[in-house]
Design a protein around this motif. Structure first.
Motif, short mmCIF file in Angstrom:
data_model
loop_
_atom_site.label_atom_id
_atom_site.label_comp_id
_atom_site.label_asym_id
_atom_site.label_seq_id
_atom_site.Cartn_x
_atom_site.Cartn_y
_atom_site.Cartn_z
N LEU A 60 19.49 -30.04 132.27
CA LEU A 60 19.98 -30.64 131.02
C LEU A 60 21.45 -30.31 130.89
O LEU A 60 21.84 -29.14 131.00
N GLU A 61 22.24 -31.34 130.67
CA GLU A 61 23.67 -31.13 130.41
C GLU A 61 23.96 -31.60 128.99
O GLU A 61 23.57 -32.71 128.62
N VAL A 62 24.67 -30.78 128.22
CA VAL A 62 25.08 -31.19 126.88
C VAL A 62 26.58 -31.43 126.95
O VAL A 62 27.36 -30.47 127.08
N GLY A 63 26.99 -32.69 126.90
CA GLY A 63 28.41 -33.07 127.04
C GLY A 63 28.67 -33.72 128.39
O GLY A 63 28.97 -33.04 129.37
N THR A 64 28.56 -35.04 128.42
CA THR A 64 28.74 -35.80 129.68
C THR A 64 30.21 -36.09 129.95
O THR A 64 30.66 -36.04 131.10
N PHE A 65 30.93 -36.48 128.91
CA PHE A 65 32.26 -37.07 129.01
C PHE A 65 32.17 -38.24 130.00
O PHE A 65 31.36 -39.14 129.80
N TYR A 68 31.71 -36.32 135.31
CA TYR A 68 32.16 -35.50 136.45
C TYR A 68 31.13 -34.43 136.81
O TYR A 68 30.67 -34.34 137.95
N SER A 69 30.76 -33.61 135.83
CA SER A 69 29.83 -32.51 136.15
C SER A 69 28.42 -33.04 136.42
O SER A 69 27.70 -32.49 137.26
N ALA A 70 28.03 -34.12 135.73
CA ALA A 70 26.69 -34.69 135.98
C ALA A 70 26.59 -35.19 137.42
O ALA A 70 25.62 -34.89 138.13
N SER A 85 21.65 -35.99 130.63
CA SER A 85 23.00 -35.64 130.19
C SER A 85 23.24 -36.27 128.82
O SER A 85 23.05 -37.47 128.63
N CYS A 86 23.63 -35.44 127.85
CA CYS A 86 23.77 -35.89 126.46
C CYS A 86 25.23 -36.20 126.11
O CYS A 86 26.12 -35.37 126.35
N GLU A 87 25.43 -37.36 125.50
CA GLU A 87 26.79 -37.77 125.10
C GLU A 87 26.65 -38.64 123.85
O GLU A 87 25.64 -39.29 123.65
N TYR A 88 27.67 -38.62 122.98
CA TYR A 88 27.58 -39.51 121.81
C TYR A 88 28.72 -40.52 121.72
O TYR A 88 28.72 -41.37 120.85
N ASN A 89 29.67 -40.45 122.64
CA ASN A 89 30.83 -41.33 122.56
C ASN A 89 30.62 -42.54 123.49
O ASN A 89 30.50 -42.39 124.71
N GLU A 90 30.58 -43.75 122.90
CA GLU A 90 30.23 -44.94 123.69
C GLU A 90 31.33 -45.34 124.67
O GLU A 90 31.07 -45.99 125.68
N MET A 113 22.02 -40.94 124.80
CA MET A 113 23.11 -41.18 123.85
C MET A 113 22.72 -40.81 122.42
O MET A 113 21.60 -41.07 121.98
N GLY A 114 23.66 -40.20 121.71
CA GLY A 114 23.43 -39.79 120.33
C GLY A 114 23.87 -38.35 120.15
O GLY A 114 24.26 -37.68 121.13
N LYS A 115 23.82 -37.87 118.92
CA LYS A 115 24.21 -36.48 118.67
C LYS A 115 23.19 -35.55 119.34
O LYS A 115 21.99 -35.64 119.05
N ALA A 116 23.68 -34.69 120.19
CA ALA A 116 22.78 -33.91 121.05
C ALA A 116 21.75 -33.09 120.27
O ALA A 116 20.61 -32.97 120.70
N LEU A 117 22.16 -32.56 119.11
CA LEU A 117 21.18 -31.74 118.37
C LEU A 117 20.00 -32.60 117.91
O LEU A 117 18.89 -32.09 117.71
N ILE A 130 20.64 -25.41 132.62
CA ILE A 130 21.24 -26.06 131.44
C ILE A 130 22.74 -25.82 131.48
O ILE A 130 23.18 -24.68 131.69
N PHE A 131 23.51 -26.88 131.31
CA PHE A 131 24.97 -26.74 131.25
C PHE A 131 25.42 -27.16 129.86
O PHE A 131 25.29 -28.32 129.47
N LEU A 132 25.94 -26.19 129.12
CA LEU A 132 26.38 -26.42 127.74
C LEU A 132 27.88 -26.63 127.73
O LEU A 132 28.65 -25.71 128.04
N ASP A 133 28.30 -27.86 127.37
CA ASP A 133 29.72 -28.18 127.45
C ASP A 133 30.09 -29.27 126.43
O ASP A 133 30.75 -30.24 126.77
N ALA A 134 29.62 -29.09 125.18
CA ALA A 134 29.94 -30.11 124.16
C ALA A 134 30.62 -29.44 122.96
O ALA A 134 31.47 -28.58 123.16
N ARG A 141 23.72 -23.13 117.81
CA ARG A 141 22.51 -23.93 117.58
C ARG A 141 21.91 -24.38 118.91
O ARG A 141 20.71 -24.35 119.11
N TYR A 142 22.78 -24.81 119.84
CA TYR A 142 22.26 -25.20 121.16
C TYR A 142 21.58 -24.02 121.85
O TYR A 142 20.55 -24.17 122.48
N TYR A 143 22.20 -22.84 121.73
CA TYR A 143 21.62 -21.65 122.38
C TYR A 143 20.21 -21.39 121.82
O TYR A 143 19.25 -21.22 122.58
#
Ligand SMILES: C[S@@+](CC[C@H](N)C(=O)[O-])C[C@H]1O[C@@H](n2cnc3c(N)ncnc32)[C@H](O)[C@@H]1O
Length: 208
Positions: A60-65, A68-70, A85-90, A113-117, A130-134, A141-143
């Motif tokens: 699970l990756e939080v923060g795709t941008f 690159y990391s995915a 991989s979680c991202e909210y920016n279209e 897609m959507g707010k990761a929480l 798990i890679f936390l990067d958002a 909260r993610y932890y």
């Protein structure tokens, strides 16, 4: 955390990204402003080593941008592996999807897609990695949300845990949140942790 000369030297003595990721970096640099959000070669190679050596097949990756990391992690995962991989920016989503589809490992990557929480609870199962990067404000909260979903001997990697060195004397809200999370992790007896002064600080957390 180290001088620019040392950082450049380390980068130049670290394996280069594959051609697709180099193309992704070129497109991102042409189209976007905040490309410093990309974790970069040192963190990317470290993630690839950890994923490959651990054999993680549920990530699970939080923060795709822009992915690159995915892409870096998906490449070294087992064939049947799956990476959410979680991202909210279209706008970032469009670039990431383009490169995921162009890659040989598109079937492993699921962009959520959507707010990761809000989206994470609907992702099924537990994770080996798990890679936390958002959004740093929500790191605690993610932890709390994700530690119970990390498999035993699984690894959680949290980026930006030194926050430019500000955690030493935290004044801003973000640096206070990160410093407080670092303390929580340090005092959490259910995990072992290693805070590496790589790039902006990278904490490796292993569930006992
Ligand atoms: C530092 S970048 C990720 C970089 C990426 N992991 C890499 O190394 O290439 C952080 C990303 O998280 C996304 N983000 C921030 N807050 C978010 C949230 N609440 N839900 C989902 N994505 C979020 C941002 O839009 C941004 O694309």
């Amino acid at each position: 955390m180290v001088s620019k000369e040392i950082e450049d030297y380390a980068i130049s003595h670290t394996s280069k990204e594959d051609p697709l990721i180099q193309e992704l970096l070129e497109v991102a640099n042409q189209k976007l402003e905040h490309t410093d959000m990309i974790s970069g070669r040192l963190v990317g190679r470290l993630l690839a080593f950890l994923v490959e050596l651990s054999g993680a097949d549920r990530i699970l990756e939080v923060g795709t941008f822009v992915g690159y990391s995915a892409l870096t992690m998906a490449k070294v995962m087992p064939k049947e592996g799956v990476l959410f991989s979680c991202e909210y920016n279209e706008h970032y989503e469009a670039i990431a999807r383009h490169f995921f589809e162009k890659s040989e490992y598109s079937s492993k990557i699921h962009l959520v897609m959507g707010k990761a929480l809000e989206t994470i609870p609907a992702i099924p199962g537990n994770f080996d990695f798990i890679f936390l990067d958002a959004d740093k404000i929500n790191y605690p909260r993610y932890y709390d949300l994700l530690l119970p979903r990390l498999n035993k001997d699984g690894l959680m990697v949290v980026d930006n845990t030194l926050w430019g060195g500000e955690v030493i004397d935290p004044q801003s809200e973000k640096s206070q949140v990160i410093a407080s999370l670092n303390k929580t992790i340090k005092e959490d007896e259910s995990v072992e942790q290693l805070l590496l002064p790589v790039r902006d600080g990278l904490t490796l957390i292993k569930k006992k």
